[in-house]
Design a protein around this motif. Structure first.
Motif, PDB file in Angstrom:
ATOM      1  N   ARG A 241       0.437 -31.609  21.275  1.00 46.12           N
ATOM      2  CA  ARG A 241      -0.163 -32.356  22.369  1.00 46.12           C
ATOM      3  C   ARG A 241      -1.051 -33.470  21.818  1.00 46.12           C
ATOM      4  N   GLY A 242      -1.477 -34.341  22.716  1.00 41.98           N
ATOM      5  CA  GLY A 242      -2.336 -35.441  22.320  1.00 41.98           C
ATOM      6  C   GLY A 242      -1.625 -36.778  22.438  1.00 41.98           C
ATOM      7  N   LEU A 243      -2.409 -37.859  22.366  1.00 33.54           N
ATOM      8  CA  LEU A 243      -1.853 -39.203  22.498  1.00 33.54           C
ATOM      9  C   LEU A 243      -0.920 -39.541  21.338  1.00 33.54           C
ATOM     10  N   LEU A 244      -1.252 -39.070  20.135  1.00 34.16           N
ATOM     11  CA  LEU A 244      -0.391 -39.360  18.984  1.00 34.16           C
ATOM     12  C   LEU A 244       0.998 -38.765  19.190  1.00 34.16           C
ATOM     13  N   VAL A 245       1.059 -37.531  19.668  1.00 26.41           N
ATOM     14  CA  VAL A 245       2.357 -36.890  19.914  1.00 26.41           C
ATOM     15  C   VAL A 245       3.101 -37.621  21.027  1.00 26.41           C
ATOM     16  N   THR A 246       2.385 -38.064  22.058  1.00 28.95           N
ATOM     17  CA  THR A 246       3.013 -38.799  23.156  1.00 28.95           C
ATOM     18  C   THR A 246       3.644 -40.095  22.655  1.00 28.95           C
ATOM     19  N   ILE A 247       2.947 -40.800  21.772  1.00 26.56           N
ATOM     20  CA  ILE A 247       3.493 -42.044  21.205  1.00 26.56           C
ATOM     21  C   ILE A 247       4.730 -41.744  20.366  1.00 26.56           C
ATOM     22  N   LEU A 248       4.689 -40.678  19.591  1.00 26.34           N
ATOM     23  CA  LEU A 248       5.825 -40.355  18.721  1.00 26.34           C
ATOM     24  C   LEU A 248       7.054 -39.902  19.507  1.00 26.34           C
ATOM     25  N   ARG A 249       6.850 -39.352  20.710  1.00 22.01           N
ATOM     26  CA  ARG A 249       7.979 -38.818  21.479  1.00 22.01           C
ATOM     27  C   ARG A 249       8.710 -39.882  22.277  1.00 22.01           C
ATOM     28  N   THR A 250       8.311 -41.123  22.168  1.00 24.35           N
ATOM     29  CA  THR A 250       9.037 -42.181  22.874  1.00 24.35           C
ATOM     30  C   THR A 250      10.429 -42.344  22.262  1.00 24.35           C
ATOM     31  N   GLY A 251      11.401 -42.605  23.114  1.00 21.19           N
ATOM     32  CA  GLY A 251      12.774 -42.775  22.632  1.00 21.19           C
ATOM     33  C   GLY A 251      13.417 -41.439  22.310  1.00 21.19           C
ATOM     34  N   LYS A 252      14.291 -41.427  21.315  1.00 18.12           N
ATOM     35  CA  LYS A 252      15.050 -40.239  20.941  1.00 18.12           C
ATOM     36  C   LYS A 252      14.506 -39.558  19.692  1.00 18.12           C
ATOM     37  N   ARG A 253      13.328 -39.921  19.269  1.00 17.20           N
ATOM     38  CA  ARG A 253      12.772 -39.346  18.046  1.00 17.20           C
ATOM     39  C   ARG A 253      12.465 -37.866  18.247  1.00 17.20           C
ATOM     40  N   LYS A 254      12.827 -37.052  17.264  1.00 12.62           N
ATOM     41  CA  LYS A 254      12.549 -35.633  17.289  1.00 12.62           C
ATOM     42  C   LYS A 254      11.197 -35.370  16.629  1.00 12.62           C
ATOM     43  N   VAL A 255      10.333 -34.672  17.359  1.00 16.11           N
ATOM     44  CA  VAL A 255       9.014 -34.313  16.854  1.00 16.11           C
ATOM     45  C   VAL A 255       8.954 -32.796  16.743  1.00 16.11           C
ATOM     46  N   PHE A 256       8.602 -32.306  15.558  1.00 16.39           N
ATOM     47  CA  PHE A 256       8.553 -30.876  15.287  1.00 16.39           C
ATOM     48  C   PHE A 256       7.091 -30.447  15.172  1.00 16.39           C
ATOM     49  N   ALA A 257       6.670 -29.535  16.055  1.00 18.38           N
ATOM     50  CA  ALA A 257       5.320 -28.974  15.988  1.00 18.38           C
ATOM     51  C   ALA A 257       5.349 -27.763  15.065  1.00 18.38           C
ATOM     52  N   ILE A 258       4.848 -27.919  13.855  1.00 20.10           N
ATOM     53  CA  ILE A 258       4.877 -26.862  12.844  1.00 20.10           C
ATOM     54  C   ILE A 258       3.623 -26.006  12.977  1.00 20.10           C
ATOM     55  N   ASN A 259       3.797 -24.704  13.043  1.00 22.33           N
ATOM     56  CA  ASN A 259       2.661 -23.798  13.105  1.00 22.33           C
ATOM     57  C   ASN A 259       1.827 -23.934  11.827  1.00 22.33           C
ATOM     58  N   PRO A 260       0.492 -24.084  11.955  1.00 22.49           N
ATOM     59  CA  PRO A 260      -0.336 -24.217  10.739  1.00 22.49           C
ATOM     60  C   PRO A 260      -0.185 -23.052   9.767  1.00 22.49           C
ATOM     61  N   MET A 261       0.072 -21.839  10.263  1.00 20.89           N
ATOM     62  CA  MET A 261       0.284 -20.710   9.358  1.00 20.89           C
ATOM     63  C   MET A 261       1.562 -20.892   8.557  1.00 20.89           C
ATOM     64  N   ALA A 262       2.615 -21.421   9.206  1.00 17.75           N
ATOM     65  CA  ALA A 262       3.860 -21.672   8.476  1.00 17.75           C
ATOM     66  C   ALA A 262       3.658 -22.768   7.432  1.00 17.75           C
ATOM     67  N   ALA A 263       2.889 -23.805   7.786  1.00 22.73           N
ATOM     68  CA  ALA A 263       2.632 -24.881   6.824  1.00 22.73           C
ATOM     69  C   ALA A 263       1.851 -24.355   5.627  1.00 22.73           C
ATOM     70  N   ALA A 264       0.925 -23.433   5.850  1.00 22.95           N
ATOM     71  CA  ALA A 264       0.165 -22.862   4.737  1.00 22.95           C
ATOM     72  C   ALA A 264       1.075 -22.080   3.795  1.00 22.95           C
ATOM     73  N   ARG A 265       2.089 -21.401   4.353  1.00 25.53           N
ATOM     74  CA  ARG A 265       3.022 -20.664   3.489  1.00 25.53           C
ATOM     75  C   ARG A 265       3.866 -21.633   2.660  1.00 25.53           C
ATOM     76  N   TYR A 266       4.262 -22.747   3.274  1.00 26.58           N
ATOM     77  CA  TYR A 266       5.033 -23.735   2.527  1.00 26.58           C
ATOM     78  C   TYR A 266       4.210 -24.380   1.411  1.00 26.58           C
TER      79      TYR A 266
END
Length: 409
Positions: A63-88
């Motif tokens: 959520r947020g304005l940044l996500v709204t800007i990125l979701r314009t058009g056909k761009r795919k936006v992936f919301a990664i869980n912070p716990m998953a990012a920490a494992r990576y």
């Protein structure tokens, strides 16, 4: 192929772009404003982002304005869980070092290696997203009202048990306007004991009561004049002031919940899927809006009904290793949808004969406890809802719960 990772923060964001080999080809530090968003879009366009071939983006929020800007058009936006990012992060460094540019690089590499294992944000319509805002806000307001009501009840038990006895016969007790008028009129038990029938009747009328005013006033007078233990006078007055402060919060929370409920009542019937949701037993406007808010109207979001049931926490989890195997309830889920599903299954038991028979069968034949039987019923109702949404059909009792044919003689 280019992949983008964004480590977001309150005021600034770090952006990293990597190619197929994992090579960092660009990084940037942008601000959280229109100028920073323009820099980000220009950076993506500079590296080949277009309407036909958009660059996928990984970020740790949905959520947020940044996500709204990125979701314009056909761009795919992936919301990664912070716990998953920490494992990576541990895959790239064992020293446990951490930095914002490094986290952006990790997010970009998540898409490069495992984009197929993550689900992009759904492409819900604007009416569905607006309804989600209202339904979630109404749900939060309802929970907030209940929390403040519990705090008020706990406080009244310390010095004013007569107030709890007075509101006990009323549905919703402390959340009713009659209770608010009485507590405002007499914040302490000493003041309540001095109330006359006329004052009590006037308070009930101010609260909007139309019937049984005299009888209720007599009952309240007897309750308030009964024999109770009291706090010292100074302590009692201080507790009364604390109670009035909580009462103001409860009145504000009740008004917010009612206003948002009315907003949901106005918005939900306008959605094209509202008719399908309302055709299901146990789903009214408020509960149907909550379910729609969490599922959305993007038909490609869930490939099968199994994915939807796992997302809602209705399907169990199997853990198997060697000779050991266990089946348990799902803890990682959409809590809002799971809570709505509990209420839905509970209501459908009395609204649908087939749902009631299914629930009884799970209790009697399979030995399920109440919660497990309701969860199994929610699982089945979700599968039927998925089918109806995919095929644009209304719920049919005979199709959903076909009667078993009697055995031939």
């Amino acid at each position: 192929m280019i992949y983008c990772g964004i480590d977001w923060a309150e005021r600034t964001h770090d952006v990293a772009l990597v190619d197929d080999t994992g090579q960092l080809i660009a990084k940037r530090h942008i601000t959280d404003d229109a100028a920073g968003y323009k820099i980000l879009l220009d950076l993506l366009a500079e590296h080949g982002d277009s309407e036909e071939n958009p660059i996928p983006v990984a970020i740790e929020t949905a959520r947020g304005l940044l996500v709204t800007i990125l979701r314009t058009g056909k761009r795919k936006v992936f919301a990664i869980n912070p716990m998953a990012a920490a494992r990576y992060r541990d895959r790239h460094s064992v020293s446990r070092k951490k930095s914002d540019p490094g986290d952006a690089l990790v997010l970009a590499n998540i898409l490069r290696t495992d984009m197929h294992a993550h689900r992009p944000l759904p492409q819900d319509s604007d009416p569905a997203r607006a309804l989600a805002v209202l339904a979630r806000a109404q749900q939060d307001a309802t929970w907030n009202r209940q929390q403040i009501s519990n705090q008020l009840r706990s406080l009244l038990r310390e010095y004013y048990p007569a107030a709890l006895a007075a509101v006990e016969p009323w549905k919703n007790g402390l959340c009713r306007s009659e209770a608010h008028e009485l507590l405002r009129l007499a914040p302490t038990p000493t003041q309540a004991a001095r109330l006359t029938r006329t004052q009590l009747q006037a308070a009930l009328k101010r609260a909007g009561r139309k019937r049984a005013i005299a009888a209720d006033a007599d009952r309240l007078r007897e309750v308030f004049r009964a024999d109770y233990a009291h706090q010292p006078p100074l302590v009692e007055d201080a507790l009364g002031k604390q109670m009035l402060a909580l009462l103001m919060q409860l009145e504000a929370a009740s008004k917010a919940a009612d206003d948002l409920a009315q907003a949901v009542e106005d918005a939900f019937p306008q959605h094209p899927d509202a008719e399908i949701y309302l055709s299901f037993p146990g789903l009214g406007v408020q509960l149907g809006a909550r379910v729609l808010a969490e599922i959305g109207d993007d038909r490609t979001r869930f490939v099968t009904a199994r994915g939807l049931k796992a997302y809602a926490g209705a399907s169990p989890v199997t853990r198997a290793s060697g000779k050991k195997s266990s089946i348990t309830r799902r803890w990682v889920k959409n809590d809002r949808l799971n809570h709505a599903g509990y209420l839905w299954a509970f209501s459908s038991i009395t609204a649908s004969p087939g749902a009631k028979a299914h629930y009884r069968r799970r209790r009697d034949d399979h030995g399920d406890w109440h919660a497990a039987a309701q969860r199994n019923l929610f699982n089945r109702m979700l599968r039927q809802l998925y089918h109806c949404l995919q095929h644009r059909k209304l719920f049919e009792e005979q199709t959903a719960f076909p009667a078993q044919l009697a055995p031939a003689a």
